[in-house]
Design a protein around this motif. Structure first.
Motif, PDB file in Angstrom:
ATOM      1  N   LEU A   9       4.690   1.878   8.357  1.00 53.74           N
ATOM      2  CA  LEU A   9       5.795   0.927   8.402  1.00 53.74           C
ATOM      3  C   LEU A   9       7.092   1.622   7.992  1.00 53.74           C
ATOM      4  O   LEU A   9       7.393   1.741   6.805  1.00 53.74           O
ATOM      5  CB  LEU A   9       5.520  -0.251   7.462  1.00 53.74           C
ATOM      6  CG  LEU A   9       4.276  -1.089   7.791  1.00 53.74           C
ATOM      7  CD1 LEU A   9       3.797  -1.837   6.563  1.00 53.74           C
ATOM      8  CD2 LEU A   9       4.583  -2.065   8.918  1.00 53.74           C
ATOM      9  N   PRO A  10       7.865   2.135   8.948  1.00 52.46           N
ATOM     10  CA  PRO A  10       9.162   2.720   8.598  1.00 52.46           C
ATOM     11  C   PRO A  10      10.067   1.661   7.995  1.00 52.46           C
ATOM     12  O   PRO A  10      10.142   0.537   8.500  1.00 52.46           O
ATOM     13  CB  PRO A  10       9.695   3.232   9.946  1.00 52.46           C
ATOM     14  CG  PRO A  10       8.956   2.453  10.981  1.00 52.46           C
ATOM     15  CD  PRO A  10       7.612   2.143  10.396  1.00 52.46           C
ATOM     16  N   CYS A  11      10.750   2.014   6.937  1.00 52.00           N
ATOM     17  CA  CYS A  11      11.452   0.984   6.156  1.00 52.00           C
ATOM     18  C   CYS A  11      12.812   1.475   5.673  1.00 52.00           C
ATOM     19  O   CYS A  11      12.915   2.527   5.033  1.00 52.00           O
ATOM     20  CB  CYS A  11      10.580   0.603   4.958  1.00 52.00           C
ATOM     21  SG  CYS A  11      11.351  -0.528   3.788  1.00 52.00           S
ATOM     22  N   LEU A  12      13.847   0.703   5.988  1.00 51.78           N
ATOM     23  CA  LEU A  12      15.186   0.949   5.461  1.00 51.78           C
ATOM     24  C   LEU A  12      15.775  -0.387   5.027  1.00 51.78           C
ATOM     25  O   LEU A  12      16.135  -1.218   5.857  1.00 51.78           O
ATOM     26  CB  LEU A  12      16.078   1.613   6.526  1.00 51.78           C
ATOM     27  CG  LEU A  12      17.536   1.845   6.137  1.00 51.78           C
ATOM     28  CD1 LEU A  12      17.629   2.728   4.887  1.00 51.78           C
ATOM     29  CD2 LEU A  12      18.319   2.459   7.288  1.00 51.78           C
ATOM     30  N   ASP A  13      15.801  -0.603   3.721  1.00 51.32           N
ATOM     31  CA  ASP A  13      16.358  -1.831   3.140  1.00 51.32           C
ATOM     32  C   ASP A  13      15.673  -3.089   3.676  1.00 51.32           C
ATOM     33  O   ASP A  13      16.312  -3.972   4.250  1.00 51.32           O
ATOM     34  CB  ASP A  13      17.873  -1.898   3.382  1.00 51.32           C
ATOM     35  CG  ASP A  13      18.627  -0.810   2.637  1.00 51.32           C
ATOM     36  OD1 ASP A  13      18.142  -0.367   1.579  1.00 51.32           O
ATOM     37  OD2 ASP A  13      19.704  -0.400   3.119  1.00 51.32           O
ATOM     38  N   GLU A  14      14.367  -3.161   3.456  1.00 54.30           N
ATOM     39  CA  GLU A  14      13.587  -4.320   3.912  1.00 54.30           C
ATOM     40  C   GLU A  14      12.900  -5.025   2.747  1.00 54.30           C
ATOM     41  O   GLU A  14      11.844  -5.632   2.916  1.00 54.30           O
ATOM     42  CB  GLU A  14      12.532  -3.881   4.934  1.00 54.30           C
ATOM     43  CG  GLU A  14      13.060  -3.158   6.158  1.00 54.30           C
ATOM     44  CD  GLU A  14      13.888  -4.040   7.074  1.00 54.30           C
ATOM     45  OE1 GLU A  14      14.093  -5.233   6.749  1.00 54.30           O
ATOM     46  OE2 GLU A  14      14.347  -3.540   8.112  1.00 54.30           O
ATOM     47  N   ALA A  15      13.501  -4.976   1.558  1.00 52.94           N
ATOM     48  CA  ALA A  15      12.875  -5.576   0.378  1.00 52.94           C
ATOM     49  C   ALA A  15      12.581  -7.053   0.579  1.00 52.94           C
ATOM     50  O   ALA A  15      11.538  -7.556   0.136  1.00 52.94           O
ATOM     51  CB  ALA A  15      13.763  -5.372  -0.849  1.00 52.94           C
ATOM     52  N   SER A  38      16.238   3.656   1.387  1.00 53.12           N
ATOM     53  CA  SER A  38      16.631   2.295   1.015  1.00 53.12           C
ATOM     54  C   SER A  38      17.388   2.271  -0.309  1.00 53.12           C
ATOM     55  O   SER A  38      17.120   3.071  -1.214  1.00 53.12           O
ATOM     56  CB  SER A  38      15.395   1.397   0.895  1.00 53.12           C
ATOM     57  OG  SER A  38      14.706   1.311   2.120  1.00 53.12           O
ATOM     58  N   THR A  39      18.312   1.319  -0.407  1.00 58.41           N
ATOM     59  CA  THR A  39      19.072   1.143  -1.645  1.00 58.41           C
ATOM     60  C   THR A  39      18.822  -0.230  -2.270  1.00 58.41           C
ATOM     61  O   THR A  39      19.480  -0.589  -3.247  1.00 58.41           O
ATOM     62  CB  THR A  39      20.585   1.310  -1.382  1.00 58.41           C
ATOM     63  OG1 THR A  39      21.007   0.350  -0.411  1.00 58.41           O
ATOM     64  CG2 THR A  39      20.899   2.714  -0.891  1.00 58.41           C
ATOM     65  N   ASP A  40      17.875  -0.983  -1.687  1.00 58.36           N
ATOM     66  CA  ASP A  40      17.631  -2.352  -2.165  1.00 58.36           C
ATOM     67  C   ASP A  40      16.319  -2.500  -2.925  1.00 58.36           C
ATOM     68  O   ASP A  40      15.849  -3.613  -3.156  1.00 58.36           O
ATOM     69  CB  ASP A  40      17.651  -3.336  -0.987  1.00 58.36           C
ATOM     70  CG  ASP A  40      16.478  -3.121  -0.036  1.00 58.36           C
ATOM     71  OD1 ASP A  40      15.806  -2.058  -0.129  1.00 58.36           O
ATOM     72  OD2 ASP A  40      16.229  -3.997   0.802  1.00 58.36           O
ATOM     73  N   GLY A  41      15.711  -1.379  -3.306  1.00 62.02           N
ATOM     74  CA  GLY A  41      14.457  -1.447  -4.043  1.00 62.02           C
ATOM     75  C   GLY A  41      13.238  -1.666  -3.183  1.00 62.02           C
ATOM     76  O   GLY A  41      12.176  -2.083  -3.680  1.00 62.02           O
ATOM     77  N   SER A  42      13.327  -1.376  -1.888  1.00 58.98           N
ATOM     78  CA  SER A  42      12.191  -1.576  -0.981  1.00 58.98           C
ATOM     79  C   SER A  42      10.944  -0.838  -1.449  1.00 58.98           C
ATOM     80  O   SER A  42       9.837  -1.378  -1.399  1.00 58.98           O
ATOM     81  CB  SER A  42      12.553  -1.115   0.436  1.00 58.98           C
ATOM     82  OG  SER A  42      13.487  -1.960   1.046  1.00 58.98           O
ATOM     83  N   ALA A  43      11.116   0.398  -1.902  1.00 57.95           N
ATOM     84  CA  ALA A  43       9.964   1.193  -2.328  1.00 57.95           C
ATOM     85  C   ALA A  43       9.239   0.532  -3.500  1.00 57.95           C
ATOM     86  O   ALA A  43       7.998   0.478  -3.528  1.00 57.95           O
ATOM     87  CB  ALA A  43      10.407   2.598  -2.696  1.00 57.95           C
TER      88      ALA A  43
END
Length: 220
Positions: A9-15, A38-43
């Motif tokens: 699941l590639p993820c960029l800012d999807e929190a 990501s900068t929204d804490g997605s990880a």
């Protein structure tokens, strides 16, 4: 739980989307969330929900997917956006033909559930690229969407190099060149959570068209 299939699941800012996305993961599948800056804490959200998290600093859909597939350990891998536009519960439709040995690569053909699910410029671009693909290569596909499945080692053996928006098309072209059996199944497509970094903007769609057109020119 015995893991049969890894889901990249590639993820960029999807929190905001991740809880719903990961909540639909079928039994026997493991989510590998590839955080692409990501900068929204997605990880952190993904880790809290039990997903394996891989960090890929190089921006781009292809870069994120390649990192996830490389980190996977299952025989079969699936790929899907992490934005909530797909229902992971439908993944067995896509992975089933690969598991059964009927196909080597299966793509999910997006069937929108509402008018707002697939924006007009993105749908037109997809149709345009699909027609060019058929004309140049004879490969009959209606959609170059991101939900797909294949055997991991064979996918890595294709040696895909595009690390941007051309990656999905390069996969199809390389698979066809190697004589893979390529299939397509219907999957539902819903309005995503938030705004897409690619298909949600005209600029992003234009970049995707440029990346994929470059690959088609090389093919021709």
């Amino acid at each position: 739980m015995s893991v049969t299939i890894d889901v990249v699941l590639p993820c960029l800012d999807e929190a905001a989307a991740l809880p719903g996305v990961l909540g639909g993961l079928p039994s026997g599948m493991r989510a590998i969330v590839v955080d692409n800056g990501s900068t929204d804490g997605s990880a952190s959200v993904a880790e809290r929900l039990g997903a394996m998290v891989v960090h890929e600093a190089r921006r781009g859909f292809g870069a994120a997917v390649h990192a996830g597939v490389s980190a996977a350990t299952s025989d079969i891998v699936a790929i899907c956006d992490a934005d909530g536009s797909f229902d992971l519960a439908e993944l067995p439709r896509v992975t089933g033909p690969v598991l059964a040995g009927e196909c080597d690569l299966v793509l999910g053909r997006r069937i929108p559930v509402s008018r707002g699910a697939w924006l007009p410029h993105a749908r037109i671009a997809n149709a345009y690229l699909s027609r060019r693909l058929r004309a140049r290569s004879g490969i009959i596909l209606h959609d170059l969407g991101p939900m797909r499945a294949a055997r991991r080692e064979r996918l890595l053996s294709l040696g895909l190099r595009d690390r941007r928006s051309g990656y999905p098309l390069e996969m199809v072209l390389a698979a066809a060149r190697e004589g893979w059996r390529i299939g397509e199944v219907d999957v539902t497509y819903r309005p995503r959570d938030g705004r897409s970094k690619v298909t949600g903007t005209v600029r992003g769609t234009a970049i995707a068209i440029a990346d994929m057109s470059r690959l088609l020119r090389k093919r021709g």
